[in-house]
Design a protein around this motif. Structure first.
Motif, PDB file in Angstrom:
ATOM      1  N   MET A 161      18.039  33.848   3.711  1.00  0.00           N
ATOM      2  CA  MET A 161      19.405  34.356   3.836  1.00  0.00           C
ATOM      3  C   MET A 161      19.481  35.566   2.914  1.00  0.00           C
ATOM      4  N   THR A 162      19.645  36.763   3.483  1.00  0.00           N
ATOM      5  CA  THR A 162      19.509  37.958   2.652  1.00  0.00           C
ATOM      6  C   THR A 162      20.858  38.573   2.282  1.00  0.00           C
ATOM      7  N   PRO A 263       6.603  29.651  10.823  1.00  0.00           N
ATOM      8  CA  PRO A 263       7.947  29.956  11.324  1.00  0.00           C
ATOM      9  C   PRO A 263       8.856  30.408  10.166  1.00  0.00           C
ATOM     10  N   ILE A 264       9.415  31.592  10.304  1.00  0.00           N
ATOM     11  CA  ILE A 264      10.351  32.118   9.296  1.00  0.00           C
ATOM     12  C   ILE A 264      11.576  32.625  10.050  1.00  0.00           C
ATOM     13  N   ASP A 265      12.738  32.124   9.699  1.00  0.00           N
ATOM     14  CA  ASP A 265      13.979  32.591  10.324  1.00  0.00           C
ATOM     15  C   ASP A 265      14.908  33.123   9.241  1.00  0.00           C
ATOM     16  N   SER A 266      15.724  34.097   9.638  1.00  0.00           N
ATOM     17  CA  SER A 266      16.571  34.759   8.645  1.00  0.00           C
ATOM     18  C   SER A 266      17.966  35.004   9.178  1.00  0.00           C
ATOM     19  N   VAL A 267      18.907  35.164   8.261  1.00  0.00           N
ATOM     20  CA  VAL A 267      20.173  35.825   8.574  1.00  0.00           C
ATOM     21  C   VAL A 267      20.279  36.956   7.567  1.00  0.00           C
ATOM     22  N   CYS A 268      20.278  38.211   8.059  1.00  0.00           N
ATOM     23  CA  CYS A 268      20.259  39.366   7.165  1.00  0.00           C
ATOM     24  C   CYS A 268      21.647  39.983   7.071  1.00  0.00           C
ATOM     25  N   VAL A 269      22.124  40.126   5.846  1.00  0.00           N
ATOM     26  CA  VAL A 269      23.502  40.549   5.602  1.00  0.00           C
ATOM     27  C   VAL A 269      23.517  41.746   4.659  1.00  0.00           C
ATOM     28  N   SER A 278      18.636  40.956  -2.355  1.00  0.00           N
ATOM     29  CA  SER A 278      18.516  39.584  -2.840  1.00  0.00           C
ATOM     30  C   SER A 278      18.301  38.668  -1.642  1.00  0.00           C
ATOM     31  N   GLN A 279      17.681  37.517  -1.886  1.00  0.00           N
ATOM     32  CA  GLN A 279      17.417  36.584  -0.781  1.00  0.00           C
ATOM     33  C   GLN A 279      17.468  35.151  -1.299  1.00  0.00           C
ATOM     34  N   ALA A 280      18.090  34.277  -0.495  1.00  0.00           N
ATOM     35  CA  ALA A 280      18.083  32.840  -0.797  1.00  0.00           C
ATOM     36  C   ALA A 280      17.153  32.171   0.214  1.00  0.00           C
ATOM     37  N   PHE A 281      16.237  31.358  -0.293  1.00  0.00           N
ATOM     38  CA  PHE A 281      15.249  30.711   0.594  1.00  0.00           C
ATOM     39  C   PHE A 281      15.501  29.208   0.702  1.00  0.00           C
ATOM     40  N   THR A 282      15.335  28.684   1.896  1.00  0.00           N
ATOM     41  CA  THR A 282      15.182  27.237   2.077  1.00  0.00           C
ATOM     42  C   THR A 282      13.774  27.041   2.627  1.00  0.00           C
ATOM     43  N   ILE A 283      12.978  26.251   1.914  1.00  0.00           N
ATOM     44  CA  ILE A 283      11.554  26.135   2.249  1.00  0.00           C
ATOM     45  C   ILE A 283      11.203  24.682   2.529  1.00  0.00           C
ATOM     46  N   LYS A 284      10.537  24.472   3.647  1.00  0.00           N
ATOM     47  CA  LYS A 284       9.970  23.133   3.915  1.00  0.00           C
ATOM     48  C   LYS A 284       8.502  23.202   3.487  1.00  0.00           C
ATOM     49  N   LEU A 285       8.178  22.441   2.455  1.00  0.00           N
ATOM     50  CA  LEU A 285       6.790  22.420   1.977  1.00  0.00           C
ATOM     51  C   LEU A 285       5.937  21.559   2.911  1.00  0.00           C
ATOM     52  N   ARG A 286       4.637  21.803   2.897  1.00  0.00           N
ATOM     53  CA  ARG A 286       3.758  20.998   3.756  1.00  0.00           C
ATOM     54  C   ARG A 286       3.673  19.560   3.247  1.00  0.00           C
ATOM     55  N   LEU A 340      17.894  17.527   0.798  1.00  0.00           N
ATOM     56  CA  LEU A 340      17.337  17.225   2.131  1.00  0.00           C
ATOM     57  C   LEU A 340      16.112  16.317   2.048  1.00  0.00           C
ATOM     58  N   GLY A 341      15.401  16.350   0.906  1.00  0.00           N
ATOM     59  CA  GLY A 341      14.196  15.525   0.773  1.00  0.00           C
ATOM     60  C   GLY A 341      13.214  16.183  -0.180  1.00  0.00           C
ATOM     61  N   PRO A 342      12.184  15.443  -0.643  1.00  0.00           N
ATOM     62  CA  PRO A 342      11.280  15.971  -1.674  1.00  0.00           C
ATOM     63  C   PRO A 342      10.401  17.131  -1.218  1.00  0.00           C
ATOM     64  N   GLU A 343      10.299  17.345   0.099  1.00  0.00           N
ATOM     65  CA  GLU A 343       9.499  18.487   0.560  1.00  0.00           C
ATOM     66  C   GLU A 343      10.343  19.744   0.737  1.00  0.00           C
ATOM     67  N   TYR A 344      11.620  19.676   0.374  1.00  0.00           N
ATOM     68  CA  TYR A 344      12.494  20.833   0.624  1.00  0.00           C
ATOM     69  C   TYR A 344      12.821  21.533  -0.698  1.00  0.00           C
ATOM     70  N   LEU A 345      12.649  22.861  -0.675  1.00  0.00           N
ATOM     71  CA  LEU A 345      12.797  23.637  -1.896  1.00  0.00           C
ATOM     72  C   LEU A 345      13.819  24.757  -1.676  1.00  0.00           C
ATOM     73  N   GLY A 346      14.647  25.013  -2.683  1.00  0.00           N
ATOM     74  CA  GLY A 346      15.550  26.166  -2.645  1.00  0.00           C
ATOM     75  C   GLY A 346      15.134  27.157  -3.716  1.00  0.00           C
ATOM     76  N   ALA A 347      15.352  28.450  -3.477  1.00  0.00           N
ATOM     77  CA  ALA A 347      15.029  29.480  -4.480  1.00  0.00           C
ATOM     78  C   ALA A 347      15.807  30.746  -4.152  1.00  0.00           C
ATOM     79  N   PHE A 348      15.915  31.627  -5.140  1.00  0.00           N
ATOM     80  CA  PHE A 348      16.660  32.884  -4.965  1.00  0.00           C
ATOM     81  C   PHE A 348      15.880  33.987  -5.669  1.00  0.00           C
ATOM     82  N   THR A 349      15.770  35.150  -5.014  1.00  0.00           N
ATOM     83  CA  THR A 349      15.038  36.256  -5.642  1.00  0.00           C
ATOM     84  C   THR A 349      15.799  37.564  -5.482  1.00  0.00           C
ATOM     85  N   VAL A 350      15.483  38.516  -6.362  1.00  0.00           N
ATOM     86  CA  VAL A 350      16.082  39.856  -6.328  1.00  0.00           C
ATOM     87  C   VAL A 350      14.951  40.864  -6.536  1.00  0.00           C
TER      88      VAL A 350
END
Ligand code: NAP
Length: 373
Positions: A161-162, A263-269, A278-286, A340-350
């Motif tokens: 999410m950008t 697979p990478i999907d985005s909403v760019c704003v 800046s970008q907020a990530f939702t990541i499904k780990l393997r 969401l579960g232990p394989e799901y990670l959130g992060a934010f970068t600039v």
């Protein structure tokens, strides 16, 4: 490889001027004969790099261009499409380094982001590839910030999410954002100066200005100051925008995994920041990876990424466009496992979209080619 002559096109544009500033700061052009080109100012003075005064050459002079060992262009995709095929047809075998997106997905081009894909670059050089293209700014910043997870192949899928700065549209867009801010400030000044006036009259004044026919919107089409725009670039068939599609298409090409894409999907704003995306990530780990291992991998992936502690003081001090602008730093923070579960990670970068997002990969591929045997 021996680079005796480089031609620089698009050097006075926004990306080009940041690129030239960085190349001069790093001494990249020392000992290389440099010719500056223009599409509109032929014959005017060129930047003086210490070799004495010279003039701008015509960016459509094929005889002059074909003498260059390297052409470095930030002039835009239309220029690339007009000039590069004809130069190649005429037998020019030099290296083409480009900021524009026009050639990024072509098979005879490598998208360059060497801290992430040095192996892909080296394979390309060995295979005789002569077109090296800078990636989309948001994509390059995403890959640099998450380099540690991509390198360990820990990402099964992700979303971005950008929150993208005005500079992504070019210099005139940056000016329009400031003009919008100035109009809002100037024309609500008396209400703002009176602390006794209620907030609703001030809010009503701003709303009125945003809808006013004189509000400057020639570049963005609608207000960006005091608002945002959830659409960047053109529409794609799947309902995403081209900017959103690039994270998937370019991202996987940079990683050299078109045959096994993540697979990478985005909403760019578009938002009202000047030059940091800046970008907020939702990541499904393997699989479930301990958070301290994730933090270490993120922090140690390259020389520019830096883990920011997930607390308010650190986030406000280190993880905002205002803190990062004008630097090569890629802070990543707000790192946590999601509900969401232990394989799901959130992060934010600039990251500064004109430095690592545009100019830096281009000057570094120039150095890589120069230093290559
Ligand atoms: P830009 O600022 O619009 O500059 C492009 C050209 O416009 C200049 O080289 C210059 O060419 C001409 N120009 C006309 N009037 C000008 C003025 N008043 N000031 C400066 N230049 C003027 O374009 P850009 O944003 O740098 O983008 C260049 C390319 O890089 C595009 O393909 C873009 O998609 C790509 N890119 C941009 C970004 C970004 O964040 N902006 C990031 C990555 C890649 P002449 O000297 O020949 O007239």
């Amino acid at each position: 490889m021996q680079i005796e002559r480089v031609g620089i096109v698009g050097w006075r544009g926004m990306v080009g001027s940041v690129l030239l500033e960085r190349m001069l700061a790093e001494g990249d052009l020392a000992g290389v004969g440099t010719t500056f080109y223009s599409t509109s100012q032929v014959g005017q003075s060129a930047p003086d790099l210490g070799a004495g005064p010279s003039t701008l050459e015509d960016a459509y002079d094929f005889a002059s261009l074909s003498k260059q060992d390297v052409i470095l262009t930030c002039q835009g995709g239309d220029y690339t499409k007009q000039v590069l095929p004809r130069l190649r047809e005429q037998g020019w075998a030099g290296h083409w380094i480009d900021a524009a997106s026009a050639k990024r997905m072509d098979e005879d081009a490598v998208i360059v982001l060497d801290p992430v894909n040095r192996e892909v670059i080296d394979r390309g050089i060995e295979a005789g590839i002569r077109n090296f293209i800078g990636g989309n700014c948001t994509v390059s910043l995403m890959l640099l910030s998450l380099g540690g997870l991509f390198e360990a192949d820990l990402i099964e899928w992700m979303t971005c999410m950008t929150y993208q700065a005005a500079s992504g549209g070019g210099a005139r867009h940056m000016r329009e954002l400031v003009a919008q801010m100035a109009m809002l400030g100037q024309q609500s000044g008396s209400l703002l100066a009176d602390p006794e006036s209620g907030i609703l009259p001030l809010d009503a004044r701003i709303s009125e200005l945003l809808a006013h026919e004189d509000f400057p919107t020639d570049q963005f089409g609608v207000p960006l100051a005091a608002s945002l725009i959830p659409w960047i670039d053109s529409a794609m068939e799947a309902g995403d925008t081209r900017e959103e599609w690039k994270a998937f298409a370019e991202g996987n090409k940079i990683l050299g995994r078109q045959d096994d894409p993540i697979p990478i999907d985005s909403v760019c704003v578009r938002i009202g920041a000047m030059r940091c995306h800046s970008q907020a990530f939702t990541i499904k780990l393997r699989h479930d990876v301990p958070i301290d291992e994730i933090e270490t991998r993120l922090d140690e992936a390259n020389d520019w990424v830096r883990l920011v502690r997930n607390d308010k003081a650190s986030t406000l001090a280190e993880l905002t466009p205002a803190a990062v602008t004008g630097t090569l730093d890629i802070p990543i923070g707000r790192v946590r496992k999601l509900r969401l579960g232990p394989e799901y990670l959130g992060a934010f970068t600039v990251g500064d979209q004109l430095l690592w997002g545009a100019a830096e990969p281009l000057r570094r591929i120039f150095r890589i080619l120069r230093d290559h045997d």
